[in-house]
Design a protein around this motif. Structure first.
Motif, PDB file in Angstrom:
ATOM      1  N   ILE A 221       0.872  -1.310   0.009  1.00 52.93           N
ATOM      2  CA  ILE A 221      -0.159  -0.041   0.120  1.00 52.93           C
ATOM      3  C   ILE A 221       0.870   1.113   0.031  1.00 52.93           C
ATOM      4  O   ILE A 221       1.748   1.487   0.760  1.00 52.93           O
ATOM      5  CB  ILE A 221      -0.705   0.061   1.327  1.00 52.93           C
ATOM      6  CG1 ILE A 221      -1.557  -1.446   1.410  1.00 52.93           C
ATOM      7  CG2 ILE A 221      -1.883   1.292   1.294  1.00 52.93           C
ATOM      8  CD1 ILE A 221      -1.898  -1.654   2.667  1.00 52.93           C
TER       9      ILE A 221
ATOM     10  N   VAL B 276      -8.238   1.801  -1.539  1.00 49.91           N
ATOM     11  CA  VAL B 276      -7.165   2.221  -2.245  1.00 49.91           C
ATOM     12  C   VAL B 276      -7.764   2.209  -3.911  1.00 49.91           C
ATOM     13  O   VAL B 276      -7.357   3.044  -4.473  1.00 49.91           O
ATOM     14  CB  VAL B 276      -5.873   1.363  -2.154  1.00 49.91           C
ATOM     15  CG1 VAL B 276      -4.755   1.731  -3.044  1.00 49.91           C
ATOM     16  CG2 VAL B 276      -5.481   1.591  -0.827  1.00 49.91           C
TER      17      VAL B 276
ATOM     18  N   SER C 107     -11.911  -3.502  -4.822  1.00 51.89           N
ATOM     19  CA  SER C 107     -12.690  -3.716  -3.282  1.00 51.89           C
ATOM     20  C   SER C 107     -13.957  -4.463  -3.619  1.00 51.89           C
ATOM     21  O   SER C 107     -14.407  -5.231  -2.876  1.00 51.89           O
ATOM     22  CB  SER C 107     -12.748  -2.526  -2.561  1.00 51.89           C
ATOM     23  OG  SER C 107     -13.710  -2.851  -1.503  1.00 51.89           O
TER      24      SER C 107
ATOM     25  N   LEU D  51     -15.523  -1.090   4.830  1.00 50.43           N
ATOM     26  CA  LEU D  51     -15.779  -1.034   6.675  1.00 50.43           C
ATOM     27  C   LEU D  51     -14.759  -1.486   7.437  1.00 50.43           C
ATOM     28  O   LEU D  51     -14.597  -1.650   8.562  1.00 50.43           O
ATOM     29  CB  LEU D  51     -17.177  -1.036   6.727  1.00 50.43           C
ATOM     30  CG  LEU D  51     -18.164  -0.148   6.292  1.00 50.43           C
ATOM     31  CD1 LEU D  51     -19.542  -0.383   6.565  1.00 50.43           C
ATOM     32  CD2 LEU D  51     -17.979   1.571   6.688  1.00 50.43           C
TER      33      LEU D  51
ATOM     34  N   SER E  60       2.445  -6.345   2.965  1.00 44.44           N
ATOM     35  CA  SER E  60       1.966  -5.572   3.958  1.00 44.44           C
ATOM     36  C   SER E  60       2.015  -6.486   5.358  1.00 44.44           C
ATOM     37  O   SER E  60       1.849  -7.692   5.038  1.00 44.44           O
ATOM     38  CB  SER E  60       0.575  -5.271   3.812  1.00 44.44           C
ATOM     39  OG  SER E  60       0.373  -4.445   2.594  1.00 44.44           O
TER      40      SER E  60
HETATM   41  P1  ADP Z   1     -12.583  -3.538   2.012  1.00 45.92           P
HETATM   42  O1  ADP Z   1     -13.958  -4.095   2.426  1.00 45.92           O
HETATM   43  O2  ADP Z   1     -12.644  -2.813   0.776  1.00 45.92           O
HETATM   44  O3  ADP Z   1     -11.770  -4.618   1.983  1.00 45.92           O
HETATM   45  P2  ADP Z   1     -11.291  -2.462   4.464  1.00 45.92           P
HETATM   46  O4  ADP Z   1     -11.548  -1.247   5.393  1.00 45.92           O
HETATM   47  O5  ADP Z   1     -10.969  -4.023   4.853  1.00 45.92           O
HETATM   48  O6  ADP Z   1     -12.393  -2.556   3.313  1.00 45.92           O
HETATM   49  O7  ADP Z   1      -9.829  -2.059   3.707  1.00 45.92           O
HETATM   50  C1  ADP Z   1      -9.718  -0.854   3.186  1.00 45.92           C
HETATM   51  C2  ADP Z   1      -8.981  -1.017   1.914  1.00 45.92           C
HETATM   52  O8  ADP Z   1      -7.503  -1.187   2.352  1.00 45.92           O
HETATM   53  C3  ADP Z   1      -8.935  -2.003   0.879  1.00 45.92           C
HETATM   54  O9  ADP Z   1      -9.911  -1.582   0.056  1.00 45.92           O
HETATM   55  C4  ADP Z   1      -7.846  -2.141   0.188  1.00 45.92           C
HETATM   56  O10 ADP Z   1      -7.564  -1.128  -0.825  1.00 45.92           O
HETATM   57  C5  ADP Z   1      -6.868  -1.651   1.357  1.00 45.92           C
HETATM   58  N1  ADP Z   1      -6.127  -3.285   1.885  1.00 45.92           N
HETATM   59  C6  ADP Z   1      -6.572  -3.585   3.215  1.00 45.92           C
HETATM   60  N2  ADP Z   1      -5.704  -4.720   3.490  1.00 45.92           N
HETATM   61  C7  ADP Z   1      -4.788  -4.710   2.455  1.00 45.92           C
HETATM   62  C8  ADP Z   1      -3.812  -5.598   2.143  1.00 45.92           C
HETATM   63  N3  ADP Z   1      -3.269  -6.732   3.045  1.00 45.92           N
HETATM   64  N4  ADP Z   1      -3.067  -5.389   1.194  1.00 45.92           N
HETATM   65  C9  ADP Z   1      -3.331  -4.389   0.324  1.00 45.92           C
HETATM   66  N5  ADP Z   1      -4.380  -3.452   0.479  1.00 45.92           N
HETATM   67  C10 ADP Z   1      -5.195  -3.802   1.569  1.00 45.92           C
END
Ligand code: ADP
Length: 288
Positions: free
Chosen positions: A211, A226, A231, A239, A265
């Motif tokens: 990220i 992102v 997503s 959320l 990550s």
């Molecule tokens: P979502 O329901 O979109 O997964 P989250 O709140 O869990 O929502 O995560 C927010 C955003 O963070 C995701 O849409 C993604 O873009 C980014 N993200 C979360 N975890 C990871 C990861 N392990 N690697 C890359 N991007 C991640």
């Protein structure tokens, strides 16, 4: 200035006659700050409702559109009917996930001040949550490694079992979803950190795309993604990490995020280790 005078007047009317200027001024400043905070939280709430409505309206509009088509020319076409029903099912499931997450968030906020009290073995809770995600990992062609031994007792934390399970599932689910095919996800106890003294951690490490630095601090904002399209395609609501942050706050814990674009990550949940004095009266394991 206008606003300042208005606040000053409101406060002055509550003061006894002859109260000194300094005392009034001190109250005025306090009230202006308070109102500013109110405004920020009102704005956040308005944004939240607007975002939630938008997220619900999109699949709803799609479902309504397909119902109309089914009532019209697609009525006699079994192939089109199958296809449209499949899409409607997918959109309805998306709405259901979103409503479930919204309800989770509001439940957690409602109980934010209630201290969770169950004595839990952090390693046992983490292993159970992560092990349940092997089928999802296989489905996504991701190699999941749960490197947590439950032969020995792990650190004891005071927590809410379901909520901590939800945190672990969110983190591992994200690592699998966003890690990408052919990647590896490891779940393991975190090395003690001077940044989180007295806390035990569980890390979820992926070898995915990582990220960008400017996005890392926004990840726990409600509805921040992102890549919104990616997503949604993966069934995300935007959320998950907001819920994770709220749960960890309620546990006086923290979420650590380290990411290296192009390499992966590491998300680490940190929780205070309980000692005997923290006991809720139940007989449980004592922290190391
Ligand atoms: P979502 O329901 O979109 O997964 P989250 O709140 O869990 O929502 O995560 C927010 C955003 O963070 C995701 O849409 C993604 O873009 C980014 N993200 C979360 N975890 C990871 C990861 N392990 N690697 C890359 N991007 C991640």
């Amino acid at each position: 200035m206008m606003e300042r005078e208005r606040f000053f007047e409101a406060r002055a009317s509550m003061l006894p006659a002859g109260a000194g200027d300094f005392g009034e001024e001190a109250h005025v400043i306090f009230q202006i700050e308070d109102r500013t905070r109110d405004k920020a939280s009102l704005q956040a709430r308005t944004d939240f409702v607007a975002n939630a409505s938008h997220e619900l309206r999109t699949p709803l509009a799609s479902i309504l559109g397909y119902i109309e088509t089914l009532q019209g020319h697609a009525k006699e076409d079994p192939e089109a009917r199958e296809l449209f029903l499949g899409i409607m099912m997918k959109q309805a499931s998306r709405m259901q996930r979103l409503v479930d997450d919204l309800m989770s968030l509001s439940r957690i906020e409602m109980n934010a001040h209630v201290r969770p009290e169950e004595r839990l073995d952090l390693h046992a809770v983490a292993a159970e949550a992560a092990n349940a995600l092997f089928p999802l990992a296989t489905q996504n062609d991701v190699l999941l490694q749960v490197e947590i031994s439950t032969d020995e007792p792990g650190p004891t934390v005071l927590g809410d079992r379901d909520q901590l399970n939800q945190v672990l599932v969110n983190l591992v689910d994200n690592a699998i979803k966003y890690g990408g095919q052919g990647q590896k996800v490891r779940v393991r106890p975190a090395d003690p950190s001077s940044k989180y003294p007295g806390q035990a951690g569980i890390s979820v490490i992926d070898t995915g795309p990582g990220i960008a630095r400017e996005n890392v601090h926004r990840l726990t904002e409600r509805f921040f993604r992102v890549n919104a399209g990616q997503s949604r395609d993966k069934g995300g609501t935007g959320l998950g990490l907001a819920i994770t942050k709220h749960i960890l706050n309620r546990h006086s814990g923290a979420l650590g995020i380290e990411s290296q674009p192009g390499h992966g990550s590491t998300f680490t949940l940190w929780l205070p280790v309980a000692n005997e004095a923290d006991s809720d009266g139940n007989v449980g394991k004592i922290a190391n």
